[in-house]
Structure formats: C-alpha cells, structure tokens
Design a protein around this motif. Structure first.
Motif, mmCIF file in Angstrom:
data_model
loop_
_atom_site.group_PDB
_atom_site.id
_atom_site.type_symbol
_atom_site.label_atom_id
_atom_site.label_comp_id
_atom_site.label_asym_id
_atom_site.label_seq_id
_atom_site.Cartn_x
_atom_site.Cartn_y
_atom_site.Cartn_z
ATOM 1 N N LEU A 35 33.050 -6.190 88.769
ATOM 2 C CA LEU A 35 33.704 -6.439 87.486
ATOM 3 C C LEU A 35 33.307 -5.368 86.465
ATOM 4 O O LEU A 35 34.156 -4.876 85.714
ATOM 5 N N ALA A 36 32.009 -5.006 86.441
ATOM 6 C CA ALA A 36 31.545 -3.970 85.518
ATOM 7 C C ALA A 36 32.216 -2.641 85.805
ATOM 8 O O ALA A 36 32.628 -1.918 84.887
ATOM 9 N N ILE A 37 32.353 -2.295 87.091
ATOM 10 C CA ILE A 37 33.015 -1.044 87.468
ATOM 11 C C ILE A 37 34.477 -1.069 87.051
ATOM 12 O O ILE A 37 35.035 -0.083 86.568
ATOM 13 N N THR A 38 35.124 -2.226 87.216
ATOM 14 C CA THR A 38 36.542 -2.363 86.861
ATOM 15 C C THR A 38 36.760 -2.245 85.354
ATOM 16 O O THR A 38 37.734 -1.636 84.893
ATOM 17 N N LEU A 39 35.832 -2.823 84.561
ATOM 18 C CA LEU A 39 35.997 -2.825 83.106
ATOM 19 C C LEU A 39 35.501 -1.550 82.433
ATOM 20 O O LEU A 39 35.776 -1.336 81.254
ATOM 21 N N LEU A 40 34.766 -0.701 83.164
ATOM 22 C CA LEU A 40 34.200 0.503 82.566
ATOM 23 C C LEU A 40 35.248 1.392 81.891
ATOM 24 O O LEU A 40 35.032 1.853 80.759
ATOM 25 N N PRO A 41 36.405 1.664 82.519
ATOM 26 C CA PRO A 41 37.418 2.498 81.830
ATOM 27 C C PRO A 41 37.912 1.886 80.524
ATOM 28 O O PRO A 41 38.203 2.600 79.565
ATOM 29 N N ILE A 42 37.989 0.544 80.495
ATOM 30 C CA ILE A 42 38.455 -0.120 79.276
ATOM 31 C C ILE A 42 37.418 0.041 78.169
ATOM 32 O O ILE A 42 37.746 0.369 77.023
#
Length: 248
Positions: free
Chosen positions: A24-31
């Motif tokens: 989840l952290a990796i997925t939200l990093l760009p945001i």
C-alpha cells in the motif's frame, strides 16, 4: 515447540498485514510525491532540493545609531544589536518572503510577497500593523522581489512578478491602499531587478548593505551574516549570524 492453530493463524495474519501495508505504501508513494511537489517551489525541485527549506535571511539593511545597530533581514527579521560586540538586544521576525524595507524616523515599513505591507514601530519592534496587498492571482512563491519607497504622504509598493508592471499606492494618513497605477513600475523603480551586491576583501559572502564608509564599518551579507569590519586593515573584527529563517 508446537504452536497452536490460533497462534499460527495470528502470526500468519500479522505477516500478511505487514506485506499488504508495504504494498500500500509503495502504491501511494506517487500520490504523496505529487501532493508534496505541488507545495514546493518548482525551481527547488528542478535543482534537486526536495527537502524542507527555510526562508532566506540575507541582511538587507544596517544602520548604526546610539551604540546600537539596526539589522533587517529578508525573512522580515527586525533585530537590534550592540555595535561594540554584535550581541543581540532584541528581535522580532515577521516571517515574510522576498521582503524590502523603508526605514523612517518612527517606523519601519516592510513590503513582502506573502504578508503584504507591514508597519513596524521603531520604538517597539513588536508593535506592528499589517495591510494586505489589493491584488489577486499572484503566486507568492514566484515573486522574485518586492520594491518600496515613499513619495509624499504615500508609500509605493511593487513586485517583480511575471508581467506585473504596476505600483500600489498606500495612503499613510488614511492607512489604506488607494489605487494601482498600471505600467509605472519602471518610472518609480528604475533600478528594479538590478543586483547591487559586492565583494569585499576578507569576506566570503556577497555584501548587500553596510553602515559607515571608512574606519570601522558594519556589513550585511547573503546568508544572514553581520560583520564588524576594519577598512584600513581589511580585517574582520567580529561577526554575528541572524537566526535561521522559518520553514517554508
């Protein structure tokens, strides 16, 4: 050691939750990066300054009087120092960006991009009054400089910003902005955008202002340094640094 079924299940659930949170952290990093970048100055990002930065504390004005030294810095810092040892007497910071100053007998006027026009009492530097600039659609992070001067009963203020070429007129008797004179910046501020710093022997930082001409003089530089300087020997006698600027 034999683990019970429920213990194994709890351990399995914890491991799975940790893995899911990592994904989840990796997925939200760009945001998160997009939101953070929108709050940063684009120039800072372009040159690799991605961390938090502080407001500039360049010393823009120095004046010695009655054993004291008045020092004004770009972050809206108003400080009084003892001229003999450069120790600080008192200080007030108004957290401005790209400030410019007009120093008069009773007042210090500060023009800034983010706080507008501020009137500070020289008798009590904690006593101030703020006036918003009556302009809209200006990105304060992109204002490169501000300009201020007095003309009669009026204080004139302008900005170095894109194609902005007007001058705001502040009536000191009524304590309010009266009008915007379009296309008059070059007329009232002919030296707008002109760099006036200089190099002085024995001082690494660029000198932006000074008090005195010969003998023992005081120099204010980029980076927030104040120097007590002997022009005859070209030696630094003392130096002092203003406090770091506020976080931007």
């Amino acid at each position: 050691m034999i683990l019970s079924y429920y213990t194994k299940k709890r351990i399995t659930d914890i491991v799975i939750n940790i893995i899911m949170l990592a994904f989840l952290a990796i997925t939200l990093l760009p945001i998160f990066w997009m939101v953070y970048s929108s709050l940063k100055d684009s120039t800072d990002i372009a040159i690799g300054k991605v961390g938090m930065r502080r407001a500039a504390t360049d010393v823009l004005f120095l004046k010695r009087q009655d054993g004291q030294l008045l020092a004004l810095s770009a972050n809206g810092g108003v400080g009084l120092y003892r001229s003999d040892d450069l120790s600080e007497i008192k200080r007030q910071t108004y957290k401005t960006s790209v400030a410019s100053f007009l120093v008069e007998a009773n007042d210090i006027w500060i023009a800034s991009a983010n706080k507008g026009l501020i009137r500070v009492s020289r008798e009590n530097i904690q006593n101030s009054r703020r006036f918003d600039l009556p302009i809209w659609g200006v990105d304060v992070n992109k204002v490169a400089a501000t300009y201020i001067k007095r003309e009669g009963n009026n204080i004139l203020v302008s900005l170095e910003y894109k194609s902005f070429d007007g001058v705001l007129v502040f009536d000191t008797e009524n304590s309010k902005f009266m009008k915007l004179i379009k296309g008059s910046k070059k007329h009232y501020f002919p030296n707008a955008a002109v760099i006036t710093g200089k190099q002085v022997a024995g001082i690494d930082n660029e000198v932006l202002c000074q008090s005195g001409e010969q003998g023992i003089v005081y120099l204010g530089t980029r980076g927030g340094w104040i120097y007590k300087y002997d022009t005859a020997s070209q030696k630094v006698l003392l130096r002092s640094k203003v406090p770091d600027g506020h976080l931007l």
